[in-house]
Design a protein around this motif. Structure first.
Motif, mmCIF file in Angstrom:
data_model
loop_
_atom_site.group_PDB
_atom_site.id
_atom_site.type_symbol
_atom_site.label_atom_id
_atom_site.label_comp_id
_atom_site.label_asym_id
_atom_site.label_seq_id
_atom_site.Cartn_x
_atom_site.Cartn_y
_atom_site.Cartn_z
ATOM 1 N N PRO A 46 0.855 -1.196 0.000
ATOM 2 C CA PRO A 46 0.000 0.000 0.000
ATOM 3 C C PRO A 46 0.896 1.252 0.000
ATOM 4 O O PRO A 46 2.003 1.237 0.551
ATOM 5 C CB PRO A 46 -0.774 -0.117 1.313
ATOM 6 N N ALA A 47 0.409 2.308 -0.622
ATOM 7 C CA ALA A 47 1.222 3.519 -0.800
ATOM 8 C C ALA A 47 1.806 4.042 0.506
ATOM 9 O O ALA A 47 2.991 4.408 0.563
ATOM 10 C CB ALA A 47 0.398 4.607 -1.483
ATOM 11 N N ALA A 48 1.013 4.093 1.559
ATOM 12 C CA ALA A 48 1.507 4.627 2.840
ATOM 13 C C ALA A 48 2.634 3.756 3.396
ATOM 14 O O ALA A 48 3.633 4.266 3.893
ATOM 15 C CB ALA A 48 0.369 4.725 3.846
ATOM 16 N N THR A 49 2.492 2.444 3.297
ATOM 17 C CA THR A 49 3.537 1.535 3.789
ATOM 18 C C THR A 49 4.800 1.673 2.941
ATOM 19 O O THR A 49 5.910 1.683 3.473
ATOM 20 C CB THR A 49 3.033 0.076 3.773
ATOM 21 N N ALA A 50 4.622 1.803 1.644
ATOM 22 C CA ALA A 50 5.770 1.951 0.747
ATOM 23 C C ALA A 50 6.556 3.225 1.059
ATOM 24 O O ALA A 50 7.784 3.236 0.973
ATOM 25 C CB ALA A 50 5.309 1.955 -0.709
ATOM 26 N N ARG A 51 5.851 4.295 1.428
ATOM 27 C CA ARG A 51 6.534 5.559 1.757
ATOM 28 C C ARG A 51 7.360 5.450 3.028
ATOM 29 O O ARG A 51 8.339 6.160 3.201
ATOM 30 C CB ARG A 51 5.524 6.689 1.917
ATOM 31 N N ARG A 62 18.455 -13.663 3.600
ATOM 32 C CA ARG A 62 17.611 -12.822 4.463
ATOM 33 C C ARG A 62 17.343 -11.482 3.792
ATOM 34 O O ARG A 62 18.249 -10.790 3.349
ATOM 35 C CB ARG A 62 18.293 -12.584 5.803
ATOM 36 N N LEU A 63 16.084 -11.133 3.710
ATOM 37 C CA LEU A 63 15.626 -9.861 3.180
ATOM 38 C C LEU A 63 15.466 -8.920 4.365
ATOM 39 O O LEU A 63 14.755 -9.236 5.318
ATOM 40 C CB LEU A 63 14.278 -10.089 2.489
ATOM 41 N N VAL A 64 16.159 -7.779 4.333
ATOM 42 C CA VAL A 64 16.125 -6.839 5.460
ATOM 43 C C VAL A 64 15.533 -5.514 4.994
ATOM 44 O O VAL A 64 16.026 -4.906 4.045
ATOM 45 C CB VAL A 64 17.541 -6.590 6.039
ATOM 46 N N PHE A 65 14.482 -5.105 5.673
ATOM 47 C CA PHE A 65 13.839 -3.825 5.403
ATOM 48 C C PHE A 65 14.068 -2.880 6.573
ATOM 49 O O PHE A 65 14.277 -3.312 7.701
ATOM 50 C CB PHE A 65 12.328 -4.001 5.227
ATOM 51 N N LEU A 66 13.975 -1.583 6.282
ATOM 52 C CA LEU A 66 13.943 -0.543 7.313
ATOM 53 C C LEU A 66 12.530 0.019 7.334
ATOM 54 O O LEU A 66 11.907 0.175 6.284
ATOM 55 C CB LEU A 66 14.918 0.591 6.994
ATOM 56 N N ALA A 73 6.695 -1.025 10.727
ATOM 57 C CA ALA A 73 7.351 -2.340 10.710
ATOM 58 C C ALA A 73 6.301 -3.444 10.822
ATOM 59 O O ALA A 73 6.347 -4.444 10.094
ATOM 60 C CB ALA A 73 8.365 -2.445 11.844
ATOM 61 N N SER A 74 5.326 -3.260 11.706
ATOM 62 C CA SER A 74 4.247 -4.249 11.865
ATOM 63 C C SER A 74 3.417 -4.370 10.592
ATOM 64 O O SER A 74 3.070 -5.470 10.163
ATOM 65 C CB SER A 74 3.331 -3.863 13.025
ATOM 66 N N PHE A 98 13.077 -13.032 6.759
ATOM 67 C CA PHE A 98 12.586 -11.671 6.574
ATOM 68 C C PHE A 98 12.825 -10.910 7.871
ATOM 69 O O PHE A 98 12.501 -11.414 8.948
ATOM 70 C CB PHE A 98 11.089 -11.729 6.262
ATOM 71 N N ALA A 99 13.395 -9.744 7.769
ATOM 72 C CA ALA A 99 13.640 -8.932 8.965
ATOM 73 C C ALA A 99 13.266 -7.486 8.680
ATOM 74 O O ALA A 99 13.434 -7.000 7.561
ATOM 75 C CB ALA A 99 15.105 -9.011 9.373
ATOM 76 N N VAL A 100 12.761 -6.829 9.703
ATOM 77 C CA VAL A 100 12.448 -5.407 9.617
ATOM 78 C C VAL A 100 13.110 -4.725 10.803
ATOM 79 O O VAL A 100 12.935 -5.148 11.942
ATOM 80 C CB VAL A 100 10.931 -5.137 9.652
ATOM 81 N N LYS A 101 13.864 -3.692 10.513
ATOM 82 C CA LYS A 101 14.504 -2.903 11.566
ATOM 83 C C LYS A 101 13.904 -1.510 11.553
ATOM 84 O O LYS A 101 13.629 -0.957 10.491
ATOM 85 C CB LYS A 101 16.014 -2.827 11.322
ATOM 86 N N VAL A 102 13.722 -0.961 12.733
ATOM 87 C CA VAL A 102 13.186 0.391 12.831
ATOM 88 C C VAL A 102 14.361 1.361 12.841
ATOM 89 O O VAL A 102 15.270 1.252 13.668
ATOM 90 C CB VAL A 102 12.325 0.554 14.098
ATOM 91 N N ALA A 103 14.347 2.271 11.898
ATOM 92 C CA ALA A 103 15.417 3.272 11.776
ATOM 93 C C ALA A 103 14.898 4.418 10.923
ATOM 94 O O ALA A 103 13.938 4.261 10.168
ATOM 95 C CB ALA A 103 16.651 2.655 11.121
ATOM 96 N N SER A 104 15.547 5.558 11.030
ATOM 97 C CA SER A 104 15.144 6.663 10.163
ATOM 98 C C SER A 104 15.514 6.292 8.735
ATOM 99 O O SER A 104 16.558 5.689 8.477
ATOM 100 C CB SER A 104 15.806 7.972 10.594
ATOM 101 N N LEU A 105 14.641 6.642 7.827
ATOM 102 C CA LEU A 105 14.827 6.271 6.432
ATOM 103 C C LEU A 105 15.588 7.349 5.681
ATOM 104 O O LEU A 105 15.410 8.541 5.943
ATOM 105 C CB LEU A 105 13.473 6.064 5.758
ATOM 106 N N PRO A 106 16.390 6.938 4.706
ATOM 107 C CA PRO A 106 17.025 7.938 3.851
ATOM 108 C C PRO A 106 15.950 8.599 2.994
ATOM 109 O O PRO A 106 14.964 7.963 2.625
ATOM 110 C CB PRO A 106 17.998 7.118 2.989
#
Length: 151
Positions: A46-51, A62-66, A73-74, A98-106
């Motif tokens: 969804p657009a909001a999640t992608a942003r 392992r696929l790692v997202f921020l 993240a949820s 699959f991993a998601v880390k919380v961090a400020s995005l570039p």
């Protein structure tokens, strides 16, 4: 008085120059590949999640997202199966984790901005200046710049 410091083991490898480890071209190629995959995967969201999320890395299966916050993240984790399947399809490798880390995005601009076109008046001034120059290389550069108004 003896020193308590121990010397490094004789079998330890000596430091290498960065240029001996990985080429700049390989780094740029990997960054481009990750960026392309990031764009491909975020199109599934969804657009909001992608942003609010970005692909950070893919390594050792392992696929790692921020994500910009725990909430995003949820929300991203809800799409784990779809993202893993698309990543496997895109790169042809086994990706099981699959991993998601919380961090400020570039910051990523949504669309690259196009440069403003050169006005006819600016092109005229460049051509006039070029005719006054003795340096043929500089003259050629100014004429080339002036030609951008014609395109």
């Amino acid at each position: 008085m003896s020193s308590n410091r121990s010397s490094p083991p004789s079998h330890a490898p000596s430091p290498r120059l960065a240029k001996e480890c990985v080429t700049l071209g390989a780094i740029a190629q990997r960054a481009h590949a990750l960026d392309s995959l990031d764009q491909r995967l975020r199109r599934l969201l969804p657009a909001a999640t992608a942003r609010e999320t970005r692909l950070a890395d893919i390594r050792q299966g392992r696929l790692v997202f921020l994500a910009s916050s725990p909430i995003w993240a949820s929300r991203l984790r809800l799409h784990e199966a779809e993202l893993l399947a698309e990543a496997r399809h895109a790169i042809g490798e086994v990706i099981e984790r699959f991993a998601v880390k919380v961090a400020s995005l570039p910051t990523v601009p949504p669309n690259p901005t196009k440069p403003a076109p050169l006005s006819a008046a600016a092109a005229r001034h460049l051509r006039t200046t070029a005719t006054l120059l003795e340096d043929p290389q500089l003259r050629a550069v100014l004429l080339e710049m002036a030609s951008c108004a014609d395109k």
